[in-house]
Design an enzyme around this catalytic site. Sequence first.
Site, short mmCIF file in Angstrom:
data_model
loop_
_atom_site.label_atom_id
_atom_site.label_comp_id
_atom_site.label_asym_id
_atom_site.label_seq_id
_atom_site.Cartn_x
_atom_site.Cartn_y
_atom_site.Cartn_z
N HIS A 111 0.88 -1.27 0.10
CA HIS A 111 -0.07 0.30 0.19
C HIS A 111 0.64 1.35 -0.28
CE1 HIS A 111 -3.33 2.15 1.08
NE2 HIS A 111 -3.16 2.94 1.99
N ASN A 112 0.56 2.12 -0.58
CA ASN A 112 1.25 3.95 -0.98
C ASN A 112 2.85 3.17 -1.14
OD1 ASN A 112 -1.27 4.66 -0.21
ND2 ASN A 112 -0.94 5.33 1.80
N GLU A 141 1.13 0.14 -5.55
CA GLU A 141 0.42 1.28 -5.83
C GLU A 141 1.35 2.35 -6.29
OE1 GLU A 141 -3.43 3.07 -3.56
OE2 GLU A 141 -1.92 2.36 -1.89
N ASP A 143 0.36 6.41 -7.12
CA ASP A 143 -0.61 7.82 -6.83
C ASP A 143 -0.68 7.80 -7.66
OD1 ASP A 143 -1.50 5.79 -4.80
OD2 ASP A 143 -1.73 7.50 -3.62
N HIS A 156 1.12 11.01 -2.49
CA HIS A 156 0.39 11.14 -1.64
C HIS A 156 -0.75 12.42 -1.36
CE1 HIS A 156 -2.78 9.97 1.89
NE2 HIS A 156 -2.58 9.25 1.50
N GLU A 190 -3.67 4.42 -8.68
CA GLU A 190 -4.46 5.16 -7.93
C GLU A 190 -4.63 6.65 -8.97
OE1 GLU A 190 -5.67 7.75 -3.68
OE2 GLU A 190 -5.75 5.33 -3.76
#
Length: 496
Positions: A111-112, A141, A143, A156, A190
């Site tokens: 994640h992230n 991931e 973003d 983020h 994302e």
Amino acid sequence: MKKGKAPSSRRAEIQHLYQCYTSEQTILPACALLRFLHKEQMELTANEEMAESLIDRYEIEETARESRSMTFEGFLRYMESKDCCVFDQAHTSVYQYMGQPLTNYFISSSHNTYLTGDQLVGKSHLDAYVCALRKGCRCLEIDCWDGPDMEPVVYHGYTLTTKIFFKDVVATVEQHAFEVSAYPVILSLENHCSKEQQEVMAQYLISILGEKLLRTPLDHHTTGGLPSPNKKKEAVAEALSDLVVYTRSVKFISFSHSKDNQNYYENTSMAEKKARKLAKASGVDFVQHNQKFLSRIYPAGSRTSSSNYNPQEFWNVGSQLVALNFQSLGLPMDLNDGCFQDNGGCGYVLKPAVLMSSHFDPGCSKHGHKTTHLLLKVISGSNLPISRSGKALDPFVRVEMHGIASDSCRKNTHTVKNNSLSPYWDADMNFSISVPELCLIRFSVREQTGLLSSEFVGQYTLPFTSLKKGYRWVPLRSRDGCSLDPASLFVFVWYS
């Protein structure tokens, strides 16, 4: 013998075993070694030939080797080798069938992935992708946000985390994707970019990943289900609609809605709180949903320090993409490392058959099949690191079971005072496990710092299904997963 006052621990234990099998002789003949392998180590397929090959491998004294025997030094060398590690060495390479649909595997997921610290002011760094990939991570991931001069950036959103260029992330993934595993990497994008910058992203994916990017369905795959990890070394993008082939994200509404409306190539992403609620309220439905579709679970947005949940609760319902903050050390990442150490560390572990059955409920404590009884004797430790102050530790060992709720528990040995070199516990622990194939075992060495307080020293986590019987040593790892060699535990394992 007083507990804690061992003869120099493991060596003496091994000497005692050696003497039990040499009986009157001064040296261990191959037939006696074979008896030891059968009786103590439960190496039931061992034969005379195997015993002789161990003598060839570990005995250095010429005359002993010629007489097909083992001196104590050779036996000690064998007992401290990988052949006697608690982790089944056959599981250090890919041994599971890799031709099943992706839904049938747990997939190591991050994640992230870009963050090296917390989610508010932490640094975004390409190294974070390299680290995750080197740990066998297969779902990353990214973003993405509009950046200056039509260059999409990764960070983020709405926070002070630093930014890195999307194209650099893709280049880093391309370079390191298949260093430790030959199996597919899923890129979870994302996407917060404008139409224009989305096109830039698509161009980078195509130009940088080239042949490695899966762009069309695998032609020999027409059964209307997801492909297997075996199909190809590829990166599968999860966004930018034309590039998405197998893992398009859709909003989860309900299990019945998914059953009637979801396509096999669509997956659902949900935060831990929602997933936890569903697992508690309708575990059976969740297990069945994960037999047909991929589901990705991610940490709650409220975890601003990038802490992690316990992944076990979502593996218990068969979720494949249980995403953790790889940069955050501690129990959840230890469990993740332990789980994905299996199957050669390739990042794909076949879900056990129980998760493929139509009525399995992880919330229930009675599971038709016979309970497994595990006896663990924590005998001694060896070469534990000394404390920060330079003094010897007051160590104890905590053994934790992580499985379905009714199987999860922990037990401690007593504390040995002032001994890092060779603490001796000789502690028996009994566990009853109803679903061993979902169980992870974590050996944790801790230092007693007060009446009720203790501090982490080292740990080792492995799946119950990779646990070897007999006299075994447990390699210890530091907080960040690095080997603490030569620090280890010496244990005896038996289960039925």
